[in-house]
Scaffold this motif. Structure first.
Motif, PDB file in Angstrom:
ATOM      1  N   MET A  48     -33.469  12.537-158.112  1.00  0.00           N
ATOM      2  CA  MET A  48     -33.225  12.571-156.688  1.00  0.00           C
ATOM      3  C   MET A  48     -34.572  12.651-155.979  1.00  0.00           C
ATOM      4  N   ALA A  49     -34.726  11.855-154.947  1.00  0.00           N
ATOM      5  CA  ALA A  49     -35.958  11.853-154.167  1.00  0.00           C
ATOM      6  C   ALA A  49     -35.676  12.440-152.788  1.00  0.00           C
ATOM      7  N   HIS A  50     -36.674  13.068-152.207  1.00  0.00           N
ATOM      8  CA  HIS A  50     -36.544  13.628-150.864  1.00  0.00           C
ATOM      9  C   HIS A  50     -37.455  12.859-149.929  1.00  0.00           C
ATOM     10  N   THR A  51     -37.009  12.677-148.696  1.00  0.00           N
ATOM     11  CA  THR A  51     -37.805  12.001-147.687  1.00  0.00           C
ATOM     12  C   THR A  51     -37.440  12.576-146.330  1.00  0.00           C
ATOM     13  N   LYS A  52     -38.094  12.134-145.284  1.00  0.00           N
ATOM     14  CA  LYS A  52     -37.822  12.628-143.937  1.00  0.00           C
ATOM     15  C   LYS A  52     -37.520  11.458-143.019  1.00  0.00           C
ATOM     16  N   ILE A  53     -36.810  11.755-141.943  1.00  0.00           N
ATOM     17  CA  ILE A  53     -36.585  10.740-140.928  1.00  0.00           C
ATOM     18  C   ILE A  53     -37.712  10.813-139.910  1.00  0.00           C
ATOM     19  N   PHE A  54     -37.943   9.706-139.223  1.00  0.00           N
ATOM     20  CA  PHE A  54     -38.953   9.668-138.168  1.00  0.00           C
ATOM     21  C   PHE A  54     -38.482   8.724-137.082  1.00  0.00           C
ATOM     22  N   ARG A  55     -39.162   8.744-135.951  1.00  0.00           N
ATOM     23  CA  ARG A  55     -38.798   7.901-134.828  1.00  0.00           C
ATOM     24  C   ARG A  55     -39.585   6.598-134.898  1.00  0.00           C
ATOM     25  N   ASN A  56     -38.850   5.499-134.674  1.00  0.00           N
ATOM     26  CA  ASN A  56     -39.448   4.175-134.612  1.00  0.00           C
ATOM     27  C   ASN A  56     -38.910   3.530-133.332  1.00  0.00           C
ATOM     28  N   HIS A 112     -36.884   3.575-130.214  1.00  0.00           N
ATOM     29  CA  HIS A 112     -35.750   4.420-129.815  1.00  0.00           C
ATOM     30  C   HIS A 112     -34.784   4.658-130.976  1.00  0.00           C
ATOM     31  N   SER A 113     -35.177   4.301-132.184  1.00  0.00           N
ATOM     32  CA  SER A 113     -34.312   4.440-133.352  1.00  0.00           C
ATOM     33  C   SER A 113     -34.864   5.474-134.314  1.00  0.00           C
ATOM     34  N   GLN A 114     -33.975   5.990-135.154  1.00  0.00           N
ATOM     35  CA  GLN A 114     -34.416   6.813-136.276  1.00  0.00           C
ATOM     36  C   GLN A 114     -34.700   5.874-137.438  1.00  0.00           C
TER      37      GLN A 114
END
Length: 78
Positions: free
Chosen positions: A1-9, A11-13
C-alpha cells in the motif's frame, strides 16, 4: 500500500500517483468513481489484450459439432 496526498491544481483537487502504482501508458483516459469514502480509478476502456491471438489458438474444427445436446429445464411462468 502506498500513501500520497491531495493537492490543488487550479480549481480542482489532484492526487500524485506513486511511481510503483503508475499506469504504463500516459495517453489514456481514466474513470474516477466514488464508492462511499473511496475513489476508484481505472482506465476508461479496458483493453482486450491479445484476443485475436487467443482466437487463432483454436483448432479449425472447434465447435464443428455445435454445442451438443443442450436441453434446458422448463421454467415456471412469470
Amino acid at each position: 500500500m502506498a500513501h500520497t496526498k491531495i493537492f490543488r491544481n487550479g480549481h480542482s483537487q489532484a492526487v500524485r500517483i506513486p511511481a510503483e502504482l503508475a499506469f504504463k501508458n500516459w495517453e489514456m483516459e481514466l474513470v474516477i468513481e466514488r464508492h462511499g469514502d473511496e475513489l476508484h480509478i481505472r482506465p476508461a476502456q479496458r483493453r482486450m489484450g491479445n484476443i485475436l491471438g487467443k482466437f487463432a489458438g483454436f483448432s479449425s474444427d472447434f465447435m464443428a459439432k455445435g454445442r451438443g445436446d443442450n436441453q434446458e429445464d422448463e421454467r415456471e411462468a412469470i
